[in-house]
Scaffold this motif. Structure first.
Motif, PDB file in Angstrom:
ATOM      1  N   ASP A  65       5.660   8.275  -0.022  1.00 51.94           N
ATOM      2  CA  ASP A  65       6.010   7.353  -1.100  1.00 51.94           C
ATOM      3  C   ASP A  65       5.915   8.067  -2.453  1.00 51.94           C
ATOM      4  O   ASP A  65       5.082   8.957  -2.647  1.00 51.94           O
ATOM      5  N   TYR A  68      -5.445  11.510   0.243  1.00 52.97           N
ATOM      6  CA  TYR A  68      -6.419  10.527   0.739  1.00 52.97           C
ATOM      7  C   TYR A  68      -7.721  11.249   1.030  1.00 52.97           C
ATOM      8  O   TYR A  68      -7.721  12.372   1.544  1.00 52.97           O
ATOM      9  N   GLY A  94      -1.931   7.532  11.206  1.00 56.30           N
ATOM     10  CA  GLY A  94      -1.352   8.455  10.242  1.00 56.30           C
ATOM     11  C   GLY A  94      -2.259   9.615   9.886  1.00 56.30           C
ATOM     12  O   GLY A  94      -1.862  10.516   9.172  1.00 56.30           O
ATOM     13  N   SER A 141       0.823  -1.199   0.000  1.00 54.82           N
ATOM     14  CA  SER A 141       0.000   0.000   0.000  1.00 54.82           C
ATOM     15  C   SER A 141       0.867   1.263   0.000  1.00 54.82           C
ATOM     16  O   SER A 141       1.943   1.301   0.598  1.00 54.82           O
ATOM     17  N   TYR A 142       0.381   2.290  -0.709  1.00 54.43           N
ATOM     18  CA  TYR A 142       1.098   3.568  -0.753  1.00 54.43           C
ATOM     19  C   TYR A 142       0.750   4.393   0.478  1.00 54.43           C
ATOM     20  O   TYR A 142      -0.429   4.543   0.830  1.00 54.43           O
ATOM     21  N   GLN A 143       1.786   4.954   1.132  1.00 53.41           N
ATOM     22  CA  GLN A 143       1.621   5.787   2.316  1.00 53.41           C
ATOM     23  C   GLN A 143       2.269   7.151   2.075  1.00 53.41           C
ATOM     24  O   GLN A 143       3.049   7.314   1.136  1.00 53.41           O
ATOM     25  N   TYR A 199      -0.848  12.733  10.953  1.00 55.72           N
ATOM     26  CA  TYR A 199       0.573  12.618  10.636  1.00 55.72           C
ATOM     27  C   TYR A 199       1.284  13.963  10.794  1.00 55.72           C
ATOM     28  O   TYR A 199       2.251  14.080  11.522  1.00 55.72           O
ATOM     29  N   PRO A 201      -0.601  13.294   2.674  1.00 59.52           N
ATOM     30  CA  PRO A 201      -1.859  12.989   3.381  1.00 59.52           C
ATOM     31  C   PRO A 201      -3.081  13.580   2.689  1.00 59.52           C
ATOM     32  O   PRO A 201      -4.174  12.999   2.745  1.00 59.52           O
ATOM     33  N   GLY A 251      -4.028   2.725  -1.725  1.00 58.64           N
ATOM     34  CA  GLY A 251      -3.594   2.870  -0.332  1.00 58.64           C
ATOM     35  C   GLY A 251      -4.687   3.415   0.549  1.00 58.64           C
ATOM     36  O   GLY A 251      -5.667   3.991   0.078  1.00 58.64           O
ATOM     37  N   GLN A 252      -4.510   3.177   1.855  1.00 53.55           N
ATOM     38  CA  GLN A 252      -5.441   3.698   2.851  1.00 53.55           C
ATOM     39  C   GLN A 252      -4.635   4.257   4.021  1.00 53.55           C
ATOM     40  O   GLN A 252      -3.738   3.592   4.548  1.00 53.55           O
ATOM     41  N   LEU A 253      -4.961   5.478   4.385  1.00 53.11           N
ATOM     42  CA  LEU A 253      -4.235   6.132   5.463  1.00 53.11           C
ATOM     43  C   LEU A 253      -4.650   5.531   6.791  1.00 53.11           C
ATOM     44  O   LEU A 253      -5.836   5.538   7.147  1.00 53.11           O
ATOM     45  N   LEU A 254      -3.680   4.949   7.552  1.00 53.29           N
ATOM     46  CA  LEU A 254      -3.981   4.305   8.826  1.00 53.29           C
ATOM     47  C   LEU A 254      -4.410   5.325   9.853  1.00 53.29           C
ATOM     48  O   LEU A 254      -4.078   6.516   9.773  1.00 53.29           O
TER      49      LEU A 254
END
Length: 303
Positions: free
Chosen positions: A174, A233, A271, A169-171, A274, A230, A265-268
């Motif tokens: 990246d 997302y 994060g 996953s993209y964070q 962040y 960020p 990707g999914q932002l945790l």
């Protein structure tokens, strides 16, 4: 006297020439009134390969006039001829039968001054300029013609393909660098990237040269590259979703959807703040360092 006779001769010559000019003008006006009027060709601009296509030729004849022949041309080469006054088996003729599948039964006059040409199973090689020409059946055998361009569309053999995507996953932080490819169509599909349903900015795009296959079909590719932040997302679940749309010319005003969408990707939860967390910890460490410096300065003053 001789002078009077000369004047009379000059006057007679002038009168004769004037009458001739008047008669010529009248004849010219009558001739212009009987010239075949400009005709109109109705050809769809875009059609899909494999379709049956109808081409129309509309014309207006002068009073008491008929037409001798009506011809259709493709890129300057005759493909169909209609001669109403000929023998029955010679009235309608098809040329280039190895290249065109013309429905000779359905191709005919459908109204006074309107001819229909029907081409079955149209192919990409049939793209080009179609011209209709109508000729009168009596002197001066005036003719009128008009033309229009037709483009046969070949749709891509599949929806666009997205390549270059990594397995994880993209964070934030990246680097995302991927390609979208639409293969084997005519003309080449126009490609567009979307990030969370918003059109990607121009600086994110990497255009590639269109590839032309040996059979004339074309492949288009468009890259997408940017540093994931960020803010990329969105939604309640904070996802990074990209879509590639391949756009072909509209047929009869309708667009055929060709699209590929991926969730990258999914932002945790940790994060989500962040930037805020980094900013708070940075400010807190700065305050500790400032407090330590002040304490050391006070001890030096006392001792």
């Amino acid at each position: 006297s001789e002078t009077v006779k000369q004047k009379q001769a000059i006057h007679s010559t002038y009168a004769f020439n004037s009458n001739n000019n008047i008669n010529n003008n009248q004849n010219q006006q009558q001739t212009l009134g009987h010239i075949l009027q400009p005709l109109q060709v109705k050809v769809p601009h875009y059609v899909l390969a494999g379709q049956t296509v109808n081409l129309y030729c509309n014309f207006s004849l002068p009073p008491y006039k008929n037409f001798y022949s009506l011809k259709w041309f493709h890129d300057g080469e005759e493909i169909y001829r209609l001669i109403p006054g000929a023998k029955r088996d010679l009235q309608r003729m098809v040329f280039k039968s190895d290249k065109f599948n013309i429905d000779i039964t359905s191709s005919k006059m459908i109204n006074s001054g309107e001819h229909l040409l029907v081409i079955q199973m149209i192919m990409r090689k049939h793209s080009g300029v179609y011209k209709c020409q109508v000729t009168e059946d009596s002197p001066p055998f005036a003719f009128s013609e008009s033309s229009s361009r037709l483009i046969v569309i070949v749709l891509p053999d599949r929806h666009p393909v997205i390549s270059g995507v990594r397995s994880s996953s993209y964070q934030p932080g990246d680097r995302l660098s991927i390609n979208c490819t639409s293969r084997r169509s005519y003309p080449a599909a126009s490609l567009y990237w979307y990030i969370n349903n918003k059109k990607a900015e121009k600086w994110m795009l990497n255009p590639y040269i269109t590839e032309v296959e040996t059979d004339g079909l074309e492949t288009s590719t468009l890259g997408l590259s940017f540093l994931v932040l960020p803010g990329h997302y969105s939604g309640a679940d904070r996802r990074l979703v990209v879509s590639c749309k391949a756009v072909m010319p509209a047929i009869n005003g309708e667009q055929i959807p060709l699209e590929r969408t991926l969730m990258l990707g999914q932002l945790l939860r940790t994060g989500w703040s962040y930037q805020e967390s980094w900013s708070s910890s940075h400010h807190q460490s700065s305050r500790i360092e400032l407090g330590t410096s002040l304490l050391l300065l006070l001890l030096l003053l006392l001792f």
